[in-house]
Design a protein around this motif. Structure first.
Motif, short mmCIF file in Angstrom:
data_model
loop_
_atom_site.label_atom_id
_atom_site.label_comp_id
_atom_site.label_asym_id
_atom_site.label_seq_id
_atom_site.Cartn_x
_atom_site.Cartn_y
_atom_site.Cartn_z
N GLU A 321 0.84 -1.21 0.00
CA GLU A 321 0.00 0.00 0.00
C GLU A 321 0.87 1.26 0.00
OE1 GLU A 321 -3.65 -1.97 2.57
OE2 GLU A 321 -2.57 -0.28 3.42
N LEU A 322 1.94 1.22 0.82
CA LEU A 322 2.86 2.37 0.85
C LEU A 322 3.50 2.58 -0.51
CD1 LEU A 322 5.02 2.32 4.12
CD2 LEU A 322 3.16 3.87 3.52
N LEU A 323 3.90 1.46 -1.13
CA LEU A 323 4.53 1.54 -2.46
C LEU A 323 3.55 2.16 -3.46
CD1 LEU A 323 6.89 0.74 -4.43
CD2 LEU A 323 5.58 -1.33 -4.90
N ALA A 324 2.28 1.72 -3.41
CA ALA A 324 1.28 2.25 -4.34
C ALA A 324 1.10 3.75 -4.11
CB ALA A 324 -0.04 1.50 -4.16
N TYR A 325 1.03 4.15 -2.86
CA TYR A 325 0.87 5.57 -2.50
C TYR A 325 2.07 6.38 -2.99
CZ TYR A 325 0.24 9.63 0.60
OH TYR A 325 0.09 10.90 1.09
N ALA A 326 3.27 5.86 -2.76
CA ALA A 326 4.49 6.58 -3.17
C ALA A 326 4.60 6.63 -4.69
CB ALA A 326 5.72 5.89 -2.58
N THR A 327 4.23 5.52 -5.35
CA THR A 327 4.32 5.45 -6.81
C THR A 327 3.39 6.48 -7.44
OG1 THR A 327 4.83 3.10 -6.66
CG2 THR A 327 4.08 3.88 -8.80
N GLU A 328 2.19 6.59 -6.87
CA GLU A 328 1.23 7.57 -7.36
C GLU A 328 1.78 8.99 -7.19
OE1 GLU A 328 -2.72 6.10 -6.11
OE2 GLU A 328 -3.15 8.26 -5.90
N TYR A 399 7.28 -0.31 9.31
CA TYR A 399 7.30 0.80 10.28
C TYR A 399 7.26 2.17 9.60
CZ TYR A 399 12.41 -0.09 9.77
OH TYR A 399 13.66 -0.35 9.29
N ASN A 400 7.28 2.19 8.28
CA ASN A 400 7.14 3.47 7.58
C ASN A 400 5.68 3.86 7.47
OD1 ASN A 400 9.87 2.36 5.70
ND2 ASN A 400 9.92 4.24 6.90
N THR A 401 5.46 5.17 7.36
CA THR A 401 4.09 5.68 7.33
C THR A 401 3.87 6.50 6.06
OG1 THR A 401 4.81 7.71 8.41
CG2 THR A 401 4.07 5.91 9.86
N ARG A 402 2.62 6.88 5.86
CA ARG A 402 2.32 7.78 4.73
C ARG A 402 3.03 9.13 4.92
NH1 ARG A 402 -2.95 7.12 1.38
NH2 ARG A 402 -2.98 4.87 1.26
N GLN A 403 3.19 9.54 6.18
CA GLN A 403 3.92 10.78 6.45
C GLN A 403 5.37 10.66 5.96
OE1 GLN A 403 1.89 9.32 8.65
NE2 GLN A 403 0.32 10.91 8.84
N ASP A 404 5.96 9.47 6.13
CA ASP A 404 7.32 9.24 5.63
C ASP A 404 7.35 9.43 4.11
OD1 ASP A 404 8.21 8.62 8.16
OD2 ASP A 404 8.23 6.45 7.86
N VAL A 405 6.35 8.87 3.45
CA VAL A 405 6.29 9.00 1.98
C VAL A 405 6.10 10.47 1.60
CG1 VAL A 405 5.00 8.38 -0.11
CG2 VAL A 405 5.39 6.65 1.68
N ASP A 406 5.25 11.18 2.33
CA ASP A 406 5.04 12.60 2.05
C ASP A 406 6.35 13.38 2.22
OD1 ASP A 406 2.39 12.06 1.61
OD2 ASP A 406 1.72 12.64 3.62
N ALA A 407 7.12 13.02 3.26
CA ALA A 407 8.41 13.69 3.49
C ALA A 407 9.36 13.40 2.33
CB ALA A 407 9.02 13.23 4.81
N LEU A 408 9.34 12.16 1.85
CA LEU A 408 10.17 11.78 0.70
C LEU A 408 9.81 12.63 -0.52
CD1 LEU A 408 12.03 9.72 -0.94
CD2 LEU A 408 9.91 8.44 -1.35
N LEU A 409 8.51 12.72 -0.80
CA LEU A 409 8.07 13.44 -1.99
C LEU A 409 8.38 14.93 -1.87
CD1 LEU A 409 4.65 11.61 -2.62
CD2 LEU A 409 6.88 11.11 -3.65
#
Ligand code: 7TS
Length: 420
Positions: A321-328, A399-409
């Motif tokens: 799910e995290l991968l899909a969110y980050a990929t998008e 242990y990663n979160t959507r916030q982590d992905v947001d920080a990455l982006l």
């Protein structure tokens, strides 16, 4: 290019609350770097360790330290018991038929080298062929290249599509009576591709060819069943599985382990020794010369308990799910190209950004608190295949979160502002 949309998995995932609770088990994650909360996204390189694993090592040295398999006293007996218990836990984790098929090594690299040095040198000769794929880590290329050089054999390479998927027709055409081994990665560390290893194993077995699977990236993200896969060898590393460095595993079918000569020689791996002749222990002892990484092996057992209490399938579903969110999200950033767009992907997102070298991306992201890997990921032939010298790579853990992905982006957008 049409945007990449990943399909949802059917398995029950982790809830955000559960992830936050689990995250608190990892002390390293609560720190700040350069005044920003650490966002750790280099999990394909190594995972962080939960407090229980750290405590297990400390406790072992504080209260239990004694060598294994030799002492007749309490400490040694206890250590031996805990050590053997981990062998059973590993066997259960990957569903090996017997704990005797589990050999402790220093990691995936040593596990593959063990097979190359013993099976390879014994059963592969002039004119024979070894098949690997175009998306291997160096650990599953170089040992076979050396066997080929030494024995006069040939290395054949399964080609890969632009999406990062192996060409199975080409693979099938490559298998022939000269093929002595197929060595293939389960999940690519550079692209995230999940290879159809079961199909590949069935096709190899139809030709009587044994298969080694490099499971360095699969064991941390999915439930592995070596009997269902029917692989002949399976290798993985403890440190990518939330356990300590310095310990890894080689699984081998007993028929192979019995036929293979020892790897290294010395204490523990023998049955009897005279100056005239040595007889060797049965597997796994035969392949474990010298004092092993006792504390690390025992703590790997703790890591396995920890993961199984959460459920590897659920962790994998969440990471997907995290991968899909980050990929998008990443596809909305101008100049980004995703390297590795296979249909079946694990939580690895390799990318390039127009005008910025991956090392610059990595350095700038670091200043934003985001730790990713930049480089060739010990997979230079993949970089060549995709016409890049390096990529930036974010890899996800439960242990990663959507916030982590947001920080990455957000951090990638900072790079874009600087360079473009
Ligand atoms: N095979 C694969 C698929 C890997 O990803 C790695 C390490 C190895 C083998 C070697 O494992 P080791 O524990 O013996 O070193 N991969 C990575 C990576 O992607 N970044 O750092 C190490």
């Amino acid at each position: 290019m049409t945007p990449l949309v990943l399909e949802r998995t059917q398995v029950q995932s982790l809830s955000p609350e559960e992830v936050l609770r689990l995250r608190a088990d990892f002390p390293v994650l609560s720190q700040q770097v350069y005044g920003k909360p650490l966002v750790y996204l280099d999990n394909a390189a190594t995972t962080q360790k939960p407090q229980v694993v750290i405590d297990r090592i400390t406790d072992y040295y504080a209260h239990e330290n004694g060598t294994v398999r030799r002492g007749v006293y309490k400490l040694s007996e206890q250590s031996t018991q805990a050590f053997d218990e981990t062998r059973r836990k590993v066997a259960q984790l990957i569903n090996a038929a017997s704990a005797s098929e589990i050999i402790f090594t220093r990691g995936t690299t040593e596990a593959i080298n063990l097979v190359a040095a013993t099976f390879g040198r014994t059963f592969i000769g002039a004119g024979d062929e070894i098949i690997i794929s175009a998306i291997e880590h160096h650990a599953n290329i170089v040992p076979w290249q050396q066997v080929c050089l030494e024995r006069g054999a040939t290395l054949r390479v399964i080609p890969v599509s632009d999406a990062g998927e192996l060409d199975l027709d080409a693979y099938e055409a490559m298998l022939n009576e000269r093929t002595k081994l197929v060595a293939v990665v389960h999940i690519s560390n550079a692209l995230g591709t999940i290879n159809p290893v079961k199909t590949m194993i069935d096709r190899a077995h139809a030709m009587g060819v044994p298969v080694l699977v490099d499971g360095a990236q699969s064991t941390p993200h999915m439930a592995v069943d070596v009997q269902a896969l029917d692989c002949d060898f399976f290798a993985f590393s403890g440190h990518k599985l939330y356990g300590p460095t310095g310990v890894g595993v080689l699984y081998g079918k007993m028929k192979h382990l019995e036929a293979m000569p020892p790897y290294q020689f010395g204490g523990d791996m023998i049955h009897t020794v005279t100056f005239e002749k040595t007889t060797f222990a049965k597997p796994p002892g035969k392949f474990e010369a010298g004092t092993p990484a006792i504390a690390e092996v025992i703590a790997l057992g703790t890591a396995i308990d920890y993961l199984q209490a959460i459920g590897l399938e659920r962790m994998g579903a969440y990471e997907h799910e995290l991968l899909a969110y980050a990929t998008e999200g990443i596809q909305e950033i101008p100049g980004v190209s995703i390297i590795g767009t296979a249909k079946e992907k694990a939580g690895i997102l390799s990318f390039t950004l127009k005008g910025a070298h991956p090392h610059d991306i990595g350095t700038i992201l670091d200043r934003e608190g985001v730790a990713i890997r930049a480089g060739h990921h010990c997979a230079q032939p993949i970089m060549d295949r995709f016409g890049v010298s390096a990529t930036a790579r974010a890899s996800f853990s439960f242990y990663n979160t959507r916030q982590d992905v947001d920080a990455l982006l957000a951090a990638i957008r900072v790079v874009n502002d600087l360079f473009n």
